[in-house]
Design an enzyme around this catalytic site. Structure first.
Site, PDB file in Angstrom:
ATOM      1  N   TYR A 157      48.719  41.865  37.590  1.00 14.95           N
ATOM      2  CA  TYR A 157      47.321  42.017  37.539  1.00 14.95           C
ATOM      3  C   TYR A 157      47.133  43.205  36.761  1.00 14.95           C
ATOM      4  CZ  TYR A 157      42.502  42.476  38.607  1.00 14.95           C
ATOM      5  OH  TYR A 157      40.977  42.576  38.339  1.00 14.95           O
TER       6      TYR A 157
ATOM      7  N   SER B 209      39.102  46.082  34.825  1.00 16.31           N
ATOM      8  CA  SER B 209      39.554  46.638  36.045  1.00 16.31           C
ATOM      9  C   SER B 209      39.879  47.999  35.878  1.00 16.31           C
ATOM     10  CB  SER B 209      40.274  45.923  36.602  1.00 16.31           C
ATOM     11  OG  SER B 209      40.751  46.261  38.023  1.00 16.31           O
TER      12      SER B 209
END
Length: 255
Positions: free
Chosen positions: A161, A148
């Protein structure tokens, strides 16, 4: 020649799109797809869709937070479908909170799936790839980790995250260093904001609309915006791409 592609984390919007584009047989060969996830009933639906289009698919139950499940699933996949040539490592979860509010359970929930789980899925698959490479040094394999932009650029409210995906970026590089000599190219795709069933309601809010206006392309990405990059990294033209961390974020990383 037949390519065997395993997609781990196949039931979300991004995972389904990856299945769709891989199932269009854009490689110079036939393909057998292995679908792996905890949501087994959804996998069966996806298998039926692929088979209805004339493709071949196998379903494997896999919980990436359970090492025994990972070992069993990889072994089962290769027993059912044959040796895995391409692994798409797509499992991921998140929580939204400030770091001071993160509990040990929150931390484990994210890290066990995004980093620990992804590592052991790749490891157990690579062990089998390496064994085959020793018998056939010309054999080529691909591991594509779905990281990501949050692994490259810290975003508020999803710190754990971000940490997990940053670990995945370095994990990809470490795998490339150790496994490249066995013909295993390991690369990572770092998507930006991609519209999925999880966040589409957020993008419709005032806060979500403000975020979209900040993006260079003035829109979130769609799962199909990752198609070209996925096909490149999975295909034969990527034989000299190893350890690459490639952003697909609509220019998000420019600010």
């Amino acid at each position: 020649m037949t390519f065997r592609v395993a997609v781990v984390g196949a039931t979300g919007n991004v995972g389904r799109e990856m299945l769709n584009i891989l199932d269009e047989r854009k490689f110079p060969a036939d393909e057998v797809v292995v679908l792996a996830s905890r949501r087994i009933e959804r996998l069966k639906e996806l298998r039926a869709e692929i088979e209805a289009d004339g493709g071949a698919a196998h379903v494997v139950a896999l919980d990436v937070t359970d090492f025994a499940s990972i070992k069993s699933a990889i072994a089962h996949a290769e027993t059912e479908a044959g040796p895995i040539d391409i692994l798409v490592n797509n499992s991921g979860v998140s929580t939204t909170q400030r770091l001071v509010d993160v509990t040990p359970e929150d931390y484990s929930f994210v890290m066990d799936t995004n980093l620990r789980g992804s590592f052991f899925v790749a490891q157990q698959t690579a062990k089998r790839m390496i064994a085959r490479a020793k018998g056939d040094p010309k054999k080529q394999h691909r591991i594509i980790n779905i990281a990501s932009m949050a692994g490259l650029q810290v975003l508020p409210q999803i710190g754990v995250y971000c940490m997990s995906k940053a670990g995945m970026v370095h994990m990809t590089r470490a795998m490339a260093v150790e496994w490249g000599k066995y013909g295993i190219n390991t690369n990572a795709i770092c998507p930006g904001y991609i519209s999925t069933e999880i966040n589409e309601d957020y993008f419709a809010t005032e806060q979500g609309k403000k975020l979209i206006e900040m993006l260079p392309n003035k829109r979130p990405g769609k799962p199909e915006d990752l198609d070209g990059l996925l096909l490149l990294l999975a295909g034969e033209d990527s034989h000299f791409i190893n350890g690459a961390i490639i952003s697909a974020d609509g220019g998000m990383s420019t600010f």
